[in-house]
Design a protein around this motif. Structure first.
Motif, PDB file in Angstrom:
ATOM      1  N   LEU B  94       0.873  -1.171   0.000  1.00  9.39           N
ATOM      2  CA  LEU B  94       0.000   0.000   0.000  1.00  9.39           C
ATOM      3  C   LEU B  94       0.913   1.225   0.000  1.00  9.39           C
ATOM      4  CD1 LEU B  94      -1.753  -2.361   1.350  1.00  9.39           C
ATOM      5  CD2 LEU B  94      -3.157  -0.503   2.253  1.00  9.39           C
ATOM      6  N   SER B  95       0.406   2.322  -0.523  1.00 13.27           N
ATOM      7  CA  SER B  95       1.286   3.474  -0.719  1.00 13.27           C
ATOM      8  C   SER B  95       1.351   4.408   0.490  1.00 13.27           C
ATOM      9  CB  SER B  95       0.880   4.255  -1.973  1.00 13.27           C
ATOM     10  OG  SER B  95      -0.518   4.425  -2.027  1.00 13.27           O
ATOM     11  N   ARG B  96       0.472   4.204   1.477  1.00 15.28           N
ATOM     12  CA  ARG B  96       0.526   5.060   2.668  1.00 15.28           C
ATOM     13  C   ARG B  96      -0.304   4.417   3.780  1.00 15.28           C
ATOM     14  NH1 ARG B  96       2.482   9.880   4.346  1.00 15.28           N
ATOM     15  NH2 ARG B  96       3.760   9.877   2.480  1.00 15.28           N
ATOM     16  N   TYR B  97       0.206   4.494   5.000  1.00 15.83           N
ATOM     17  CA  TYR B  97      -0.430   3.853   6.155  1.00 15.83           C
ATOM     18  C   TYR B  97      -0.561   4.851   7.309  1.00 15.83           C
ATOM     19  CZ  TYR B  97       1.437  -0.408   3.852  1.00 15.83           C
ATOM     20  OH  TYR B  97       1.775  -1.401   2.971  1.00 15.83           O
ATOM     21  N   GLN B 104      -4.972   6.662  19.665  1.00  8.97           N
ATOM     22  CA  GLN B 104      -4.622   7.973  19.116  1.00  8.97           C
ATOM     23  C   GLN B 104      -3.859   7.803  17.804  1.00  8.97           C
ATOM     24  OE1 GLN B 104      -5.488  10.910  20.807  1.00  8.97           O
ATOM     25  NE2 GLN B 104      -6.604   9.472  22.116  1.00  8.97           N
ATOM     26  N   ARG B 105      -4.176   8.674  16.831  1.00  6.84           N
ATOM     27  CA  ARG B 105      -3.425   8.693  15.589  1.00  6.84           C
ATOM     28  C   ARG B 105      -1.997   9.108  15.903  1.00  6.84           C
ATOM     29  NH1 ARG B 105      -5.287   9.821  10.105  1.00  6.84           N
ATOM     30  NH2 ARG B 105      -3.523  10.581   8.878  1.00  6.84           N
ATOM     31  N   ALA B 106      -1.012   8.231  15.647  1.00  7.51           N
ATOM     32  CA  ALA B 106       0.367   8.504  16.064  1.00  7.51           C
ATOM     33  C   ALA B 106       1.245   8.965  14.903  1.00  7.51           C
ATOM     34  CB  ALA B 106       0.976   7.258  16.716  1.00  7.51           C
ATOM     35  N   GLU B 107       1.188   8.263  13.780  1.00  4.48           N
ATOM     36  CA  GLU B 107       2.007   8.679  12.646  1.00  4.48           C
ATOM     37  C   GLU B 107       1.474   8.130  11.333  1.00  4.48           C
ATOM     38  OE1 GLU B 107       6.034   6.972  12.712  1.00  4.48           O
ATOM     39  OE2 GLU B 107       5.408   5.671  14.356  1.00  4.48           O
ATOM     40  N   GLU B 108       1.882   8.811  10.232  1.00  2.00           N
ATOM     41  CA  GLU B 108       1.536   8.355   8.888  1.00  2.00           C
ATOM     42  C   GLU B 108       2.843   7.971   8.222  1.00  2.00           C
ATOM     43  OE1 GLU B 108      -1.658  10.691   7.152  1.00  2.00           O
ATOM     44  OE2 GLU B 108      -0.884  10.253   5.143  1.00  2.00           O
ATOM     45  N   THR B 254      -3.626   1.079   9.741  1.00  5.68           N
ATOM     46  CA  THR B 254      -4.616   1.064   8.655  1.00  5.68           C
ATOM     47  C   THR B 254      -3.999   1.669   7.399  1.00  5.68           C
ATOM     48  OG1 THR B 254      -5.540   3.286   8.970  1.00  5.68           O
ATOM     49  CG2 THR B 254      -6.391   1.547  10.412  1.00  5.68           C
ATOM     50  N   HIS B 255      -4.701   1.536   6.272  1.00 12.72           N
ATOM     51  CA  HIS B 255      -4.350   2.316   5.072  1.00 12.72           C
ATOM     52  C   HIS B 255      -4.618   3.783   5.381  1.00 12.72           C
ATOM     53  CE1 HIS B 255      -8.682   2.034   4.918  1.00 12.72           C
ATOM     54  NE2 HIS B 255      -8.670   3.080   4.106  1.00 12.72           N
ATOM     55  N   ALA B 256      -3.944   4.692   4.671  1.00 15.93           N
ATOM     56  CA  ALA B 256      -4.311   6.105   4.720  1.00 15.93           C
ATOM     57  C   ALA B 256      -5.444   6.329   3.710  1.00 15.93           C
ATOM     58  CB  ALA B 256      -3.101   6.972   4.386  1.00 15.93           C
ATOM     59  N   THR B 257      -6.298   7.304   3.988  1.00 14.82           N
ATOM     60  CA  THR B 257      -7.448   7.561   3.122  1.00 14.82           C
ATOM     61  C   THR B 257      -7.030   7.619   1.651  1.00 14.82           C
ATOM     62  OG1 THR B 257      -8.399   8.862   4.904  1.00 14.82           O
ATOM     63  CG2 THR B 257      -9.378   9.133   2.730  1.00 14.82           C
ATOM     64  N   GLY B 258      -7.708   6.809   0.824  1.00 13.01           N
ATOM     65  CA  GLY B 258      -7.446   6.835  -0.614  1.00 13.01           C
ATOM     66  C   GLY B 258      -6.294   5.957  -1.068  1.00 13.01           C
ATOM     67  N   HIS B 259      -5.526   5.448  -0.102  1.00 10.68           N
ATOM     68  CA  HIS B 259      -4.398   4.570  -0.433  1.00 10.68           C
ATOM     69  C   HIS B 259      -4.791   3.129  -0.079  1.00 10.68           C
ATOM     70  CE1 HIS B 259      -1.366   7.934  -0.895  1.00 10.68           C
ATOM     71  NE2 HIS B 259      -2.351   8.542  -0.262  1.00 10.68           N
ATOM     72  N   MET B 260      -5.547   2.505  -0.973  1.00 13.28           N
ATOM     73  CA  MET B 260      -6.174   1.235  -0.637  1.00 13.28           C
ATOM     74  C   MET B 260      -5.293   0.037  -1.015  1.00 13.28           C
ATOM     75  SD  MET B 260      -8.698   3.013   0.245  1.00 13.28           S
ATOM     76  CE  MET B 260      -9.826   1.764   0.848  1.00 13.28           C
ATOM     77  N   LEU B 261      -5.708  -1.137  -0.503  1.00 10.29           N
ATOM     78  CA  LEU B 261      -5.094  -2.395  -0.938  1.00 10.29           C
ATOM     79  C   LEU B 261      -5.750  -2.818  -2.255  1.00 10.29           C
ATOM     80  CD1 LEU B 261      -3.454  -5.075  -0.390  1.00 10.29           C
ATOM     81  CD2 LEU B 261      -5.575  -5.938   0.643  1.00 10.29           C
TER      82      LEU B 261
END
Lengths: 272, 272
Positions: B94-97, B104-108, B254-261
């Motif tokens: 995947l291109s972004r996670y 809590q959202r920790a990092e992308e 998780t995947h980042a929005t729009g960066h799907m499997l």
């Protein structure tokens, strides 16, 4: 005089809600098989495993949805199928159970109250009793239901299941001879019910899925395949039990043949 | 000059098999979103949790199939979705996670190679990108896809999910305004795709499911509901992430929005 009274009770339970049958079994009023009870409701196969095996078992079922269509999974230690049978108690609401230890059939018991543990997880899975009902309701000819006992032919096929952890092995399949001119409708109707095994896994020559002698059944009775019939195979609910036994897990509990879990689901609920 | 070259690559990947996109991402050749890539193939949401939470998470998804349609689950510690993307590596394909710690959202991050652990279990779940494609292919008017960016309105509804272990809370839903005369067909078409959220969870007055101001979206963009439109709500793939965050489990990826499997499944494969 016992038989007429039992017949009265069977007729009463056939009409009533699934809950009434579960309560009759729990109270010891009904100890027989569940064929024909709580008509219109989905009857389910039962498999109980320790939590240590539950994730792999659930993965196995997810990867093999045709033989193992999961209807509900209990919380660990809880005896209630909260989604499909609120108020149920899986320790007492079936009329007969089988206990397997280390992959061997160990005993058959009328209830699980003494055998229950806090680490157990119960799975309810769709079964072919409901499936046959769908065919009948759609006016389709179900040859085996016109035979004494309504037994179908069941085989261990050459189709390998997708494995998960210790669970691996061949798919168990059931054979129903379907008249050629009903084949398309039977496939269309059964596809709408993935919760009771869905569309066939194979249509036609049994040898193509490793069944070289249709008379050599592994369970049930040999089929009667007429000249205008096509042999049609579906994934069978015996698969998860056979796979769990082969894996030799320390403990598994199931329903006894014909003594199913009565669920509050109707066939309409599970239609796609 | 970068943009034309990227457009060439996007056009190439749009035509090719899903595997080509996964390989381009793994090699670092594609870092963008996956919208429009590997056309005809199912794109999936990703959620990764430690094994200690995996059984409860899987139970949660099973109990709430409309927002959480599981397409595949990895073996514990394995980065491969063996059923829907053989040869895939969920750490790099995947291109972004996004990594969440203690809810809590920790990092992308652009890949998970450094973050992987042997106790992780990955879930792939159907997403609405595939869903919209189905509507389009059936000649149905999908208003939001004609808007810049194609963003839909997403809300936390008043519909409570069936809980499992620490996972509990409201269902996240997406709203699509559907012209009245297309309503029946839209419902029929989407029902055939349970793997991309299936039939609507609610049709009509948003207040009935606890949404009192449709302009107050929780994600996405406010809807444009025409005079001849009915507001129609579907279970949304944001639900499992929102629920896992609310549960505050120690780690989720998780995947980042729009960066799907990208999966090898086609829409035909998942149609019922």
């Amino acid at each position: 005089m016992a038989e007429p009274i039992l017949e009265d009770l069977r007729n009463e339970l056939a009409q009533g809600p699934a809950r009434a049958t579960r309560e009759a079994i729990r109270a010891g009023r009904w100890t027989g098989t569940t064929h024909g009870l709580a008509r219109g409701h989905v009857q389910a196969n039962l498999a109980i495993v320790p939590e240590a095996y539950a994730l792999d078992f659930m993965r196995f079922c997810h990867r093999n949805p045709k033989p193992c269509p999961v209807l509900d999974v209990t919380d660990t230690g809880s005896p209630e199928f909260a989604q499909i049978a609120p108020g149920s108690d899986v320790r007492s609401d079936l009329s007969r159970y089988v206990i397997y230890r280390d992959g061997q059939r160990a005993e058959e018991v009328p209830d699980l109250r003494e055998h229950w543990r806090d680490d157990l997880v119960a799975f309810a899975m769709g079964c072919s009793l409901s499936f046959d009902q769908v065919l009948l309701e759609n006016g389709l000819d179900v040859a085996h239901l016109r035979r004494p006992g309504g037994r179908i032919a069941v085989y261990t096929s050459g189709i390998e299941c997708a494995p998960a952890g210790p669970f691996a092995g061949p798919m168990v399949v059931s054979l129903r001879p379907i008249p050629k001119d009903q084949l398309d409708r039977v496939i269309d109707v059964t596809r709408r019910y993935p919760a009771t095994h869905g569309a066939p896994v194979h249509v036609g020559d049994p040898a193509e899925i490793g069944i070289h002698d249709v008379n050599a059944v592994d369970w049930g009775a040999p089929p009667e395949i007429g000249d205008d019939d096509v042999p049609v195979f579906w994934g069978c609910g015996v698969t998860p039990q056979a796979i769990a036994m082969a894996a030799g897990i320390p403990l598994m509990m199931t329903h006894a043949t014909g003594h199913m879990l009565l669920t509050d689901l109707t066939m309409k609920d599970i239609a796609q």
